[in-house]
Write a protein that holds these residues in place. Structure first.
Motif: not given
Length: 1024
Positions: A804-826
């Motif tokens: 729902e973001l409006q156009p404009g400037a943002y700070i993006k914080l990304s946290v990634s892992d190579n763990g077990i992952g999740m299904s779409q239902s989760t």
């Protein structure tokens, strides 16, 4: 034909005619000649030499039994075989090199000039000795071995010289027997020492453990003393059993005989002791599928006889499994309450008490049969004598019984003469139709009694009957306004031309039966409505098959099955919590008590899990015992209870956090304040100045930590200020590195030039900590990588997939892992409160819900990308502030206003009061300090115009700060009051303002904040 048959044949012939003396002499001469030749041939046959070489000594039960088994097969007298038995006595002498040389010299000397046709060896030492010295001592002599505990033995010898049978036990069959006789067994203690035999037993037994994964196998060896083993066995519970293998020594090194070891174990054990060896049976063991030396000896002797009879040894392969037999001790079976009928078929039970019946069963039953036959004959004679006398009485009784039974059964008989139209009714038939007994009736009278609505039906059926069809109908009678139901059945007689001439039948009053059928139908209909319309699932299943034989629609809906699908299911198909065995045990429990009420977990057709409360009862249904169960879906209730528990935990955490915050802030206040004062007093370039600066920095970090604790427990207010996230992220990474396992690598890519966002620093800290902690949990115990990235991004109208973001400037914080992952239902559920995929005690299900709430409050967005087995990425977008310069100037501003007004300072903590007094004095104010709230109130009452302001702590004994403020303002309503607190649930900025308090400060207070607050409040008071 042997000698005796020849003599018998001769005698028979002599009975027919008289033989001449010369013929008799000739016949006797032939017989003598044949017998003599047979004896000569037998005497000239070579005696075969067989050597039995035993590893152990004579008198050792195992060895003695093997020898007896060999002797039972090799009949030395009839088969012209000489058996020579040698004992190596290695249990006493050992089996070292010196002793082996001595044995070699001895046997070489003793049998140098003797050629054996066969050698039989028992146990490993004899086998190994022959393997080493066979070619030198007994070249080319075939060898049959037994009792060998080496599974590789067949591969170590020449198959043209060696064969035999390995010593193996049926330990798996014995374990299966234990589980059958004692189904509650969860632990099996194995008595196996670490002697060579014990090591072999352990080596061949251990691989079988995988077959019985639900059983805990515990080894008791010579790592224990015999007394310690006895103590352990004496404390066993009902879920345990014992198997005795070998115990020839204990931890002390003391040698134990077979009798002593086995006897002490069985006497001490609180649970039955089983064995795989026949030798232990006399010493208190129950039994098992056992290996016996006698059977072992018989087997190896049979192999030897094949060789002696000329068969090539290479055609006789090694037997890898020893012959075993189910054998039990009668006394031990009785002691442990084990039924003989539960034992495997063909089991041998030893030590049975002498039974006259078992010994003389045939004689006893022969005598009983003879007596019964005699009694039968006597009774038959008496019966025949009395039979005629009773015949007339019996006939009278039969007539009476017939009439009585007709009356009781409401059954009347009738006979119809169709030629003369004469109908004869019995008395009961007359009573059914409501006519006087003995009345003369005909078919027309009968038909008039039939209900008018049924007459045509009865007529048609009767006409069909006389035409040859069966007559068996139900219809109504109308008698004086009363309706009766009757059943009529008749047998019709026809003449040779096929014409009906007579009929005989019965009429039964079935009115009561019809009424009961109607009531039953109504009852069944009511039950069916209650059954099908119940809001709970209702099922009926058979205990033998666990299949559902009755179930309502709600049961199908709860689990998502159609009625057809549900009818094919069994209990264990939907049970997600219990194993098949656990379900069987529970069914047995219900069978014993007749009722149970429990909670379980069921699996739906779609694979989801539902918490179900089950009320189960054993009932009789269609002549069979079945289980009637009511299923109540309590999944939502369980979730509500879990949420309540989590809320209670959070409430407890909040109370704890408040207490910690109050005390810790009071501790931090002097540290922060005194370090500020030291910085004012010390030269800026001095070492002391730098040390004080570090103290101030640490104190502020401690204050931030308190605020984080309060934020987590919802006990602090959110202060929205311009924040540089990269600075907070640096602190978060430092804290995370100390808490995340070292096998997880943290990589970072942080843009240091990122702009400001309007946020609460504590909440930003909370977002980062929650996301990094979740990433570490996703990696679990494996090595992995957490990648953290911070950068500025700009979204335009064409950008998609940004929520729902409006156009404009943002700070993006990304946290990634190579763990077990999740299904779409989760992914669809992770931001729901209390939803968690973590195990019990590892998460509350609130972390991501809190993160989501904070981000949405800041007009931001969080977007998740994940794939099973590949990991997850959480992207957090927060809007950048547009105007930065003026804000940064205000942040860097550090003005400290001063004054000369008179201030009454109240705080029960002397160190805190002393610090605040010094701060205010350095700002130019005149300070009066009181450490008791009552004394402070009395001083103010005495000279209210001596003070321009009151600064009070909140939490104090005798009188709290808010109470003191009310009392002081009651004396002088325009006096400004500032309350300063470490933490209090009773007051915050809003509640303080509502009672007239002009200022509110939270400890620890830095000097600049105190100066600004005091000056602002004084100036506002003067201007008002």
């Amino acid at each position: 034909m042997d000698f005796s048959s020849i003599v018998d044949s001769n005698q028979r012939r002599s009975s027919n005619k008289t033989e001449s003396p010369m013929k008799k002499l000739r016949f006797l001469f032939i017989i003598v000649f044949i017998v003599s030749i047979s004896n000569i041939l037998h005497a000239n046959e070579k005696t075969k030499q067989v050597l039995i070489l035993n590893s152990y000594h004579k008198g050792f039960p195992w060895t003695d039994n093997i020898v007896r088994g060999i002797e039972s097969v090799i009949d030395t007298e009839s088969k012209n075989i000489e058996l020579i038995v040698e004992y190596m006595d290695t249990k006493a002498m050992g089996f070292g090199e010196t002793y082996k040389i001595k044995l070699f010299d001895f046997l070489d000397y003793k049998y140098r000039n003797k050629n054996f046709d066969l050698i039989i060896s028992s146990d490993d030492n004899a086998y190994n000795f022959l393997r080493e010295f066979h070619d030198r001592l007994f070249p080319r002599t075939p060898i049959v071995v037994c009792g060998v505990n080496n599974t590789n033995a067949p591969d170590l010898v020449d198959p043209e010289q060696f064969t035999g049978v390995l010593e193996s036990t049926s330990h798996e069959a014995t374990i299966e027997l234990i589980l059958k006789l004692h189904p509650q067994t969860k632990k099996i203690y194995l008595i196996i020492d670490k002697t060579p035999s014990g090591k072999y037993r352990w080596r061949v037994t251990k691989p079988s453990f995988d077959r019985f994964k639900e059983i805990d196998f515990i080894r008791l060896s010579d790592d224990y003393t015999i007394n310690e083993i006895e103590d352990i066995l004496g404390k066993l519970e009902n879920d345990s059993a014992v198997i005795f293998f070998t115990l020839y020594r204990d931890k002390s090194g003391r040698y134990l005989s077979l009798k002593e070891g086995a006897s002490r174990v069985t006497k001490a054990s609180a649970r039955p002791v089983y064995t795989t060896h026949l030798l232990e049976l006399p010493y208190g063991v129950v039994g098992g599928k056992v290996l016996g030396g006698f059977y072992h000896g018989q087997t190896v002797a049979k192999m030897g006889m094949r060789i002696l009879n000329g068969e090539s040894i290479k055609n006789i392969p090694f037997l890898l499994k020893s012959p075993t037999q189910y054998v039990f001790d009668y006394g031990q079976l009785d002691k442990w309450g084990i039924k003989h009928s539960d034992l495997p078929e063909g089991s041998l039970i030893l030590n049975k008490p002498f039974s006259v019946y078992d010994t003389y069963k045939l004689h006893i039953w022969s005598g009983i049969t003879t007596i019964i036959i005699l009694i039968f004959i006597i009774v038959s004679l008496q019966t025949n004598i009395k039979k005629r006398k009773k015949a007339e009485e019996l006939l009278k009784k039969q007539n009476y019984y017939l009439e009585s039974s007709q009356a009781l059964g409401k059954i009347g008989t009738w006979e119809l003469d169709l030629i003369n139209d004469i109908l004869v009714w019995t008395d009961e038939n007359c009573r059914i139709f409501g006519v006087p007994e003995g009345s003369v009736v005909n078919y027309e009278i009968f038909l008039n009694k039939v209900h008018p609505d049924d007459r045509d039906y009865v007529n048609r059926k009767w006409e069909a009957g006389v035409a040859g069809k069966p007559y068996d109908i139900e219809h109504r009678l109308l008698l004086n306004g009363e309706v009766k139901w009757v059943r009529e059945k008749a047998e019709i007689e026809f003449d040779d031309g096929g014409k009906a001439i007579s009929a005989i039948g019965f009429t039964q009053d079935i009115t009561e039966k019809k009424q009961n059928e109607n009531m039953l139908h109504e009852s069944e209909e009511r039950y069916r409505i209650l059954f099908e319309q119940s809001p709970y699932g209702i099922v009926v299943f058979q205990p033998e098959t666990s299949k559902f034989i009755e179930f309502n629609e709600q049961a199908c809906k709860q689990l998502g099955y159609s009625r057809q699908e549900f009818s094919q299911l069994q209990i264990h198909d939907i049970e997600a919590k219990e194993t098949v065995e656990e379900t069987r045990v529970r069914i047995q429990k219900i069978a014993q008590s007749g009722y149970d009420n429990f909670n379980t977990l069921q699996r739906t057709k779609e694979g989801e899990y539902r918490h179900i409360n089950v009320i189960a009862q054993l009932i009789e249904f269609s002549g069979h015992s079945v289980y009637y169960c009511i299923w109540r879906d309590i999944t939502e209730l369980m979730h509500l209870e879990e949420r309540l528990r989590q809320a209670q935990k959070m409430e407890s955490i909040g109370s704890l956090a408040g207490g910690i915050a109050h005390d810790f802030n009071n501790i931090l206040f002097p540290i922060v304040g005194m370090s500020e004062l030291l910085l004012e007093d010390l030269p800026k370039n001095s070492l002391e100045y730098e040390n004080a600066k570090e103290i101030l920095k640490a104190g502020k970090r401690g204050a931030d930590l308190v605020q984080q604790i309060l934020a987590f427990s919802r006990q602090s207010e959110h202060k929205m200020t311009p924040v540089r996230i990269q600075n907070i992220l640096k602190e978060v990474l430092k804290l995370s590195r100390s808490t995340i396992p070292s096998n997880i690598e943290i990589q970072q890519n942080i843009q240091q030039s990122c702009g400001l966002v309007m946020a609460d620093p504590i909440q930003i800290h909370q977002i980062a900590m929650n996301l990094i902690t979740n990433a570490s949990h996703a990696i679990e115990d494996e090595s992995g990588i957490i990648d953290i990235e911070l950068k500025e991004v700009v979204f335009k109208n064409a950008d998609l997939d940004r929520g729902e973001l409006q156009p404009g400037a943002y700070i993006k914080l990304s946290v990634s892992d190579n763990g077990i992952g999740m299904s779409q239902s989760t992914i669809n559920k992770i931001f729901e409160p209390y939803f968690t995929t973590k195990e019990q005690g590892k998460g509350t299900g609130l972390g991501l819900a809190v993160v989501y709430g904070i981000i949405k409050e800041y007009k931001g967005e969080v977007i998740v990308h994940s794939e099973i087995g590949k990991g997850s990425t959480f992207n957090v977008y927060l809007p950048l502030m547009k105007k930065v310069n003026g804000i940064e100037q205000r942040i860097q501003s550090n003005s400290m206003p001063i004054g000369t007004e008179r201030i009454l300072l109240v705080d029960d903590e002397i160190s805190v009061a002393k610090l605040e007094s010094q701060m205010l004095s350095r700002l130019g104010y005149q300070v009066t300090v009181e450490n008791d709230s009552n004394n402070a109130l009395n001083r103010f009452k005495a000279t209210p115009n001596s003070f321009d302001m009151v600064i009070s702590d909140m939490t104090m004994p005798k009188m709290t700060g808010d109470h003191l403020a009310k009392e002081i303002m009651a004396i002088k309503d325009d006096i400004p009051v500032i309350i300063c607190t470490g933490f209090s649930e009773r007051i915050n900025k809003e509640t303080a303002k509502s009672i007239g308090v002009k200022g509110f400060l939270v400890k620890p207070v830095v000097k600049s904040d105190l100066a600004q607050m005091v000056r602002n409040v004084l100036d506002e008071t003067k201007n008002s």
